[in-house]
Write a protein that holds these residues in place. Sequence first.
Motif, mmCIF file in Angstrom:
data_model
loop_
_atom_site.group_PDB
_atom_site.id
_atom_site.type_symbol
_atom_site.label_atom_id
_atom_site.label_comp_id
_atom_site.label_asym_id
_atom_site.label_seq_id
_atom_site.Cartn_x
_atom_site.Cartn_y
_atom_site.Cartn_z
ATOM 1 N N TRP A 46 -3.553 -12.427 -24.535
ATOM 2 C CA TRP A 46 -3.834 -13.212 -23.321
ATOM 3 C C TRP A 46 -3.150 -12.590 -22.116
ATOM 4 N N ASP A 47 -3.786 -12.739 -20.952
ATOM 5 C CA ASP A 47 -3.202 -12.240 -19.707
ATOM 6 C C ASP A 47 -2.855 -13.432 -18.815
ATOM 7 N N TYR A 48 -1.820 -13.243 -18.026
ATOM 8 C CA TYR A 48 -1.428 -14.303 -17.087
ATOM 9 C C TYR A 48 -1.908 -13.922 -15.691
ATOM 10 N N GLY A 49 -2.646 -14.829 -15.054
ATOM 11 C CA GLY A 49 -3.156 -14.583 -13.706
ATOM 12 C C GLY A 49 -2.075 -14.864 -12.668
ATOM 13 N N PRO A 50 -2.461 -14.882 -11.383
ATOM 14 C CA PRO A 50 -1.452 -15.024 -10.321
ATOM 15 C C PRO A 50 -0.534 -16.235 -10.507
ATOM 16 N N LEU A 51 -1.081 -17.399 -10.808
ATOM 17 C CA LEU A 51 -0.203 -18.576 -10.965
ATOM 18 C C LEU A 51 0.579 -18.500 -12.273
ATOM 19 N N GLY A 52 -0.078 -18.032 -13.323
ATOM 20 C CA GLY A 52 0.594 -17.913 -14.624
ATOM 21 C C GLY A 52 1.752 -16.935 -14.566
ATOM 22 N N ALA A 53 1.545 -15.826 -13.839
ATOM 23 C CA ALA A 53 2.599 -14.809 -13.750
ATOM 24 C C ALA A 53 3.832 -15.381 -13.055
ATOM 25 N N GLU A 54 3.616 -16.187 -11.998
ATOM 26 C CA GLU A 54 4.753 -16.803 -11.306
ATOM 27 C C GLU A 54 5.464 -17.804 -12.209
ATOM 28 N N LEU A 55 4.653 -18.604 -12.902
ATOM 29 C CA LEU A 55 5.221 -19.619 -13.793
ATOM 30 C C LEU A 55 6.091 -18.957 -14.874
ATOM 31 N N LYS A 56 5.558 -17.887 -15.436
ATOM 32 C CA LYS A 56 6.261 -17.191 -16.514
ATOM 33 C C LYS A 56 7.561 -16.570 -16.006
ATOM 34 N N ARG A 57 7.461 -15.955 -14.838
ATOM 35 C CA ARG A 57 8.644 -15.330 -14.249
ATOM 36 C C ARG A 57 9.718 -16.389 -13.995
ATOM 37 N N ASN A 58 9.303 -17.547 -13.468
ATOM 38 C CA ASN A 58 10.275 -18.614 -13.201
ATOM 39 C C ASN A 58 10.970 -19.058 -14.489
ATOM 40 N N VAL A 59 10.177 -19.214 -15.550
ATOM 41 C CA VAL A 59 10.741 -19.698 -16.818
ATOM 42 C C VAL A 59 11.745 -18.686 -17.366
ATOM 43 N N LYS A 60 11.383 -17.416 -17.328
ATOM 44 C CA LYS A 60 12.290 -16.393 -17.876
ATOM 45 C C LYS A 60 13.554 -16.301 -17.019
ATOM 46 N N GLU A 61 13.365 -16.397 -15.706
ATOM 47 C CA GLU A 61 14.548 -16.309 -14.836
ATOM 48 C C GLU A 61 15.468 -17.507 -15.018
ATOM 49 N N LEU A 62 14.896 -18.690 -15.210
ATOM 50 C CA LEU A 62 15.741 -19.875 -15.419
ATOM 51 C C LEU A 62 16.506 -19.763 -16.728
ATOM 52 N N TRP A 63 15.825 -19.264 -17.743
ATOM 53 C CA TRP A 63 16.491 -19.085 -19.038
ATOM 54 C C TRP A 63 17.657 -18.110 -18.878
#
Length: 632
Positions: free
Chosen positions: A37-54
Amino acid sequence: MAEPKENPLMEKIVSLCKRRGFIYQSSEIYGGINGFWDYGPLGAELKRNVKELWWREMVRLRDDVVGLEATIIMHPQVWRASGHVDTFADFMRECPLTKKRVRADQVEPQSGIAYSYSGAASNPARAVAELAQERGHIRENMDLEDVLKGSSSSSEPFCVLVQKGKPPESARKAAIQFYKERGIPEPALLGETKSAVENSVDFHPESGVQLGPSRPFNLMLQTWVGPIQNDENVAYLRPETAQAIFAQFKNVLETSRQKVPFGIAQVGKAFRNEVTPRNFTFRSREFEQMELEFFIPPDEAVEAMSGSLAQPGNGHPGEPQANWGWPIWHKYWVEERVRFYESIGLPRNTLVEYWQKPEELAHYARATVDILYKFPFSKRDEKGELMGEELEGIAARSDFDLSQHERFSGKAMGVFDEEVRTAWNKLDEGKKKELWQRYYDARLKYLTKVGVAIERAERDAKEDADGFSKGQYLPHVIEPSAGVDRLILALICNSFSELNDTDDKGAPRSRVIMRFHPRVAPIKVGVFPLLKNKPELVAQAKAIFAELRQHMMAFYDDTGAIGRRYARQDEAGTPFCVTVDFETFEGVKEGPLAGQKDTVTIRYRGNTDEENGRQERIAISQVREWLLERIR
Ligand code: ATP
């Protein structure tokens, strides 16, 4: 993106993910590739936020955890030591017709009529034989099958289930194809029998064909390193990020000025050739993990230093203490992780803490808690409650991993702890004997479990226990291991809600609102001029946008009616919108800021239908701080 058909809520979520650019099927223009699966513009931001918060919570805000970024391909010995080469397998069964595999423990039960065939012979051969029999060239009492021997035939049995309501001819069609593929042209089917079947897990859910035997199937994806594709050059794409942490344990220890207890964290890609990728991104073949290996002293060392071990109670055990043994450390990490999920918008009642039963534990694990999220596709219990699916596993893995790497690499993986040596020297003889024996027993148990011959195991265990009495030990580990993609899916499912309201013209409409927690929301703020054709509104809105984007993900939009722009941001999950309007220049008409210029409207997406659309007015000079306070 057809999956999963049977769940209307999931269908809506999958379609929103594509429509709004959260998640797309990988290589979609070529028909996609299953499990990627690929993450689009909103998904990429969401994923980045989650990893950064972790990373922020697990590494930056802690004194006792450091980070690592290791390669995806490592020395193949890593995967022998970890056990993945020999035992990282799922049992699966194959459809003999379509060659599609399913996990043996995940076959959906099926009911219908099973058509069994004992074999097939080629039709031309049969036709000739039948003619010969008719004309008396073959004796009447002679078995036709005997005559057919030697002609093209197969005695391989084939069985296929036809579900109720489906045409029975499909069974014959499948059987004919099956025997054709075995080199029998135009087969005549032999020995057809029928039987009713209820809730059987013996048939492939798509083809209906009876599955072959259950066989282990290694989940690691292989490649070759270097130009020659032979067995010696086989390498694996890592199936988890954890092993690099163990392999680099000594380097990190020596270069980070850390001392046990401490942890090493890593976020990165992992690959598993899952037999049946499913439930959207939940079970993918390429995914990301966020793993922490938290190294602690063995309980014997803690006891030598602290006299006794603290007993775990209920709830969070609080700040780490020197007298914690592994059960409290384990409990601590379970609680920390649940708190993390709560802090990014997954309420406790959407999660389940599942304590693995003794028979489910890996042989080296002392306890494992899986944190489950109640996905819409989770199974339900007898009371109809969603049971949840794994987001994260938190395992107390003893000293198994470092022991394995020590054995396979021949390099010492233990630590020397001056405090343990000093404490040891002050113990009375009885306590020394007891702790020595416990350390010895644990080492002996490990060594014999992994197949070391008993004399050698006894010798090595004694050496280890003697080393322990001089302050040397192999650290134990608590491993909180989370999947990024599963968490993203949980956040998306949890945020998805539908609101029935009216549009700008008062017509009823149903629209999606993604109620992401502001900390994870892909876009934190939308910035709008009320009207596109008023240059002073546009200029002010652009100036605010230019400032805000330095600090957070902001989105500027001046197209369409303001209500439509708000609705678009609701669907993207943006928690706040800032609008520059006429009052910004003319002064606020009423309310606490009446008469004040240089203010904007802040509009809330809200967490409830009632909150959606709530507005307040604040000074432009306060906007940045106001937002930062709410998105941290
Ligand atoms: P499962 O039983 O669901 O296959 P697991 O117990 O094998 O998962 P672990 O090996 O403990 O999973 O991996 C840690 C985490 O990595 C899991 O909790 C999950 O969030 C994530 N993960 C594992 N396999 C996958 C996958 N195929 N797709 C997406 N995430 C995965």
